[in-house]
Design an enzyme around this catalytic site. Structure first.
Site, PDB file in Angstrom:
ATOM      1  N   ASP A   1      70.208 -46.717 -78.039  1.00  0.00           N
ATOM      2  CA  ASP A   1      68.837 -47.268 -78.211  1.00  0.00           C
ATOM      3  C   ASP A   1      69.087 -48.627 -78.924  1.00  0.00           C
ATOM      4  OD1 ASP A   1      66.054 -48.053 -78.429  1.00  0.00           O
ATOM      5  OD2 ASP A   1      65.517 -46.013 -78.964  1.00  0.00           O
TER       6      ASP A   1
ATOM      7  N   SER B   1      58.756 -43.486 -79.693  1.00  0.00           N
ATOM      8  CA  SER B   1      58.520 -44.811 -79.986  1.00  0.00           C
ATOM      9  C   SER B   1      57.579 -44.927 -80.866  1.00  0.00           C
ATOM     10  CB  SER B   1      58.499 -45.419 -78.469  1.00  0.00           C
ATOM     11  OG  SER B   1      58.488 -47.005 -78.919  1.00  0.00           O
TER      12      SER B   1
ATOM     13  N   HIS C   1      66.420 -46.318 -75.014  1.00  0.00           N
ATOM     14  CA  HIS C   1      65.153 -46.155 -75.459  1.00  0.00           C
ATOM     15  C   HIS C   1      64.338 -45.137 -74.638  1.00  0.00           C
ATOM     16  CE1 HIS C   1      61.729 -46.634 -78.035  1.00  0.00           C
ATOM     17  NE2 HIS C   1      61.018 -47.060 -77.379  1.00  0.00           N
TER      18      HIS C   1
END
Length: 339
Positions: free
Chosen positions: A287, A133, A316
Site C-alpha cells: 500500500d 482507508s 490499497h
C-alpha cells in the site's frame, strides 16, 4: 461511489459547531443499519465509509457467516460528511454551498456519529469500530475519543495520523482537479470532467502496486492492455460525483490526526496510548498510501494492539473487497476481535 446506492436514513442534526470554527447549519448525517439491536444494546459495530464511498460500498463485508454478520450484530454504517449523501458541498445551501463548505475533520465526523447512536438508539457501548482507508481513520478516532466505550478496533489500510508522504500524494490528486479550467475556483457550471479524468489516472498509479501491474492482473479483469484498463476503469471512476465533494474529503483526509482535538491537544503519543481497545491494524505490504512502517509506529504506542500485514500485491485495494484472499484475511481478524 462505486456501488449502487441502497436504502438509508438521515439524522437531522440541526446546527453543528465544527472544529474549524464554522457552524454547519441544518447538518445531515446519512446512515444505514444492518441487523437488529439486541435488548442489552451490546452487539453494536460501527463501520464508517471511505473516500468517495457510500454505505453501499461497505456491504462486501456484511454477510451471514462473515465476522460482520447482520444476523448476529447491529451494524451502523455512517456516511462521512462531504461524501455527497451526508451534508456535503453539493447538497448544502448557500452560504455554505460548493467551495464555501467548511473544513470537516474526522473528529467532527465521529462526534456526530456518537451523538446519533446515543440520541436515536440509546447506544453507549461499541463492540467493534472498524473501517477501510478513511473509514479506518474514523475507527481509530472512535477508539481514542471513547476508550472506555469501544471494546475492539480494526483498521485495514488506514492510519490514525495522515503521514507527510500521503499528504503530498493527495496534493497531486487535488491539483489534478483544480487545474482544470472548468473548475473555476469551485463555482463551476458543469463538472470539471477533464480534472476528474486526470484525478482517476493519478489515483490508478497509487492504489495498486508495481507488482500488480508487473503481473498484468488487469488481464484477469478482461482488459487487453494497461491503456484499455485505464480507459475503461479509471477515466470514468469519478464521473457522477461532485468535484467539491471530492475536494472536501481530501481536505478531511489530509487533516487526519487523532490527537488534534480538545481531548489530546496535539499529543499524539497520549492519543495512541489511550486506545485500550483490543486492536488489529492491517496495512497491506504494497500500500503506497498507508505503508506498514507508518502503522508499525502507531501500533508500538498502543497498549493492546497488533500489527498484522496483508501480504498482497493489491496495494490499497487489499482492504476494499477487490481480492477474495485479502478479504478473507481481514474477515479472520475481525472474527478474532469479536470472539
Amino acid at each position: 461511489m462505486s456501488a449502487e446506492l441502497t436504502p438509508y436514513k438521515v439524522f437531522e442534526a440541526g446546527n453543528v459547531a465544527l472544529q474549524c470554527g464554522i457552524t454547519l447549519v441544518g447538518a445531515k448525517l446519512a446512515y444505514a443499519t444492518y441487523g437488529r439491536l439486541n435488548a442489552a444494546k451490546d452487539n453494536v459495530i460501527v463501520y464508517p465509509t471511505r473516500y468517495g464511498g457510500s454505505h453501499a460500498d461497505n456491504e462486501f463485508l456484511l454477510k451471514p457467516g462473515m465476522a460482520l454478520d447482520p444476523e448476529k450484530y447491529f451494524i451502523f454504517v455512517p456516511n462521512m460528511l462531504g461524501n455527497g449523501i451526508s451534508s456535503s458541498p453539493s447538497n448544502t445551501p448557500i452560504p455554505l454551498a460548493g467551495p464555501d463548505f467548511p473544513a470537516i475533520t474526522q473528529y467532527d465526523n465521529v462526534l456526530l456519529q456518537e451523538r446519533l447512536l446515543r440520541e436515536v438508539f440509546g447506544i453507549e457501548q461499541i463492540r467493534l469500530a472498524a473501517g477501510w482507508s478513511m473509514g479506518g481513520q474514523q475507527a481509530f478516532h472512535w477508539a481514542a475519543l471513547f476508550p472506555d466505550r469501544v471494546a475492539a478496533m480494526a483498521c485495514f489500510c488506514g492510519q490514525a495520523i495522515t503521514a507527510g508522504h500521503t499528504y503530498v500524494f493527495l496534493e497531486g490528486v487535488r491539483h489534478a482537479l483544480i487545474t482544470d479550467p472548468a473548475w473555476m475556483q469551485g463555482r463551476y457550471s458543469e463538472q470539471p470532467w477533464r480534472g476528474m479524468t486526470a484525478k482517476g489516472r493519478v489515483w490508478a498509479g497509487w492504489v495498486l502496486s508495481q507488482d500488480w501491474f508487473r503481473q498484468e492482473l488487469w488481464r484477469d479483469m478482461g482488459y487487453v492492455s494497461v491503456e484499455d484498463y485505464l480507459k475503461n476503469v479509471w477515466d470514468a471512476m469519478y464521473y457522477g460525483l461532485d468535484a467539491n465533494d471530492m475536494l472536501s474529503m481530501i481536505r478531511t483526509w489530509q487533516a487526519c490526526d487523532i490527537s488534534a482535538n480538545p481531548l489530546y491537544n496535539g499529543d499524539r503519543k497520549a492519543a495512541l496510548a489511550a486506545i485500550t481497545a483490543r486492536s488489529i491494524v492491517m496495512p497491506c505490504r504494497t500500500d503506497f498510501y498507508f505503508p506498514p512502517e507508518d502503522n508499525a509506529a502507531e501500533v508500538a504506542q498502543m497498549p493492546n494492539a497488533e500489527l498484522r500485514v496483508i501480504d498482497s500485491v493489491w496495494g490499497h485495494y487489499a482492504g476494499g473487497g477487490r481480492n477474495a484472499p485479502d478479504t478473507a484475511f481481514i474477515d479472520a481478524a475481525l472474527k478474532e476481535l469479536l470472539a
